[in-house]
Write an enzyme that holds these catalytic residues in place. Structure first.
Site: not given
Length: 259
Positions: A94, A239
């Site tokens: 991320s 994610h």
């Protein structure tokens, strides 16, 4: 800025290693967020692992600026402090993935062996998860909480227990182990992105199948900046792909480190 870091193995840092793997966590994480991955890679590769607290996270210094130029320079300053200048593999999840990509423009091409990006693209994101920010803020404003209290507050706003439990790992001694006011203020900078010069080294993108962070519309941005990129789709994951499909992700990263 010299950042806080953790080295695996911690008992023989000065023994020469073939490669050093630098692991960069995501927003609201810390150096221990990817510790299990670091231990796995060290056990199987015997490479030195450096896990880093990004500024305003963990035990690293606080600073009001959070753009990727500063974040990249912090990592490079820390590696220079440790005299690590070549034979580097960078893994970033991320926000940490964006830092890894941005570092490519500041290091000599031959000094980076491989970059591995976990579920993020080199683009400016227009959206953000208001629920997560709101939940974090409610905890930040409330005093004398224990972890159970924090969980109960956060589940009112966040439905994904993987996300809640991941965030809870940074709730230490009754408070967040990151500077929430600065991160909230700088959130748009973290979503932002400036194009980097074309980097033709080895870079691999691991995309969570159920995540929108590496949407197909972003593929052109990936290949424009990183012409030799390869993208891997990780099934049964979002994610937090390294948590939701740990075995597959860890073994794929292991394979990519050998390439």
């Amino acid at each position: 800025m010299i950042l806080n870091y953790l080295i695996i193995p911690n008992n023989n840092f000065f023994i020469k290693k073939k490669y050093t793997i630098v692991i960069l966590h995501g927003l609201f994480g810390n150096k221990k967020s990817l510790y299990v991955m670091g231990k796995f890679l060290n056990k199987n590769l015997k490479y030195r692992i450096i896990l880093i607290d990004i500024r305003n996270h963990g035990l690293s210094p606080y600073h009001k600026k959070m753009n990727y130029r500063y974040l990249s320079k912090d990592v490079l300053d820390t590696l220079n402090f440790l005299n690590i200048k070549k034979n580097i593999i960078i893994i970033g999840h991320s926000m940490g993935g964006k830092i890894a990509m941005n570092i490519s423009q500041f290091m000599l091409f031959d000094n980076i062996k491989t970059i591995i990006i976990l579920d993020i693209a080199p683009v400016k994101y227009q959206y953000y998860n208001k629920n997560i920010l709101f939940a974090l803020e409610q905890v930040y404003k409330t005093k004398n909480l224990i972890r159970k209290d924090v969980f109960n507050i956060m589940k009112l706003f966040i439905k994904n227990k993987f996300i809640i439990n991941t965030l809870l790992k940074t709730f230490i001694d009754g408070k967040w182990e990151f500077n929430f006011p600065i991160l909230k203020n700088q959130y748009k900078k973290i979503l932002d992105w400036n194009l980097v010069p074309k980097w033709e080294g080895k870079i691999f993108f691991l995309k969570g199948e159920q995540s929108n962070y590496i949407n197909k519309i972003y593929y052109k941005d990936i290949f424009f900046q990183f012409p030799n990129a390869k993208i891997y789709n990780i099934p049964n994951s979002g994610h937090l792909l390294h948590i939701e499909n740990t075995k597959l992700v860890f073994n794929l990263i292991l394979k990519l480190c050998y390439k």
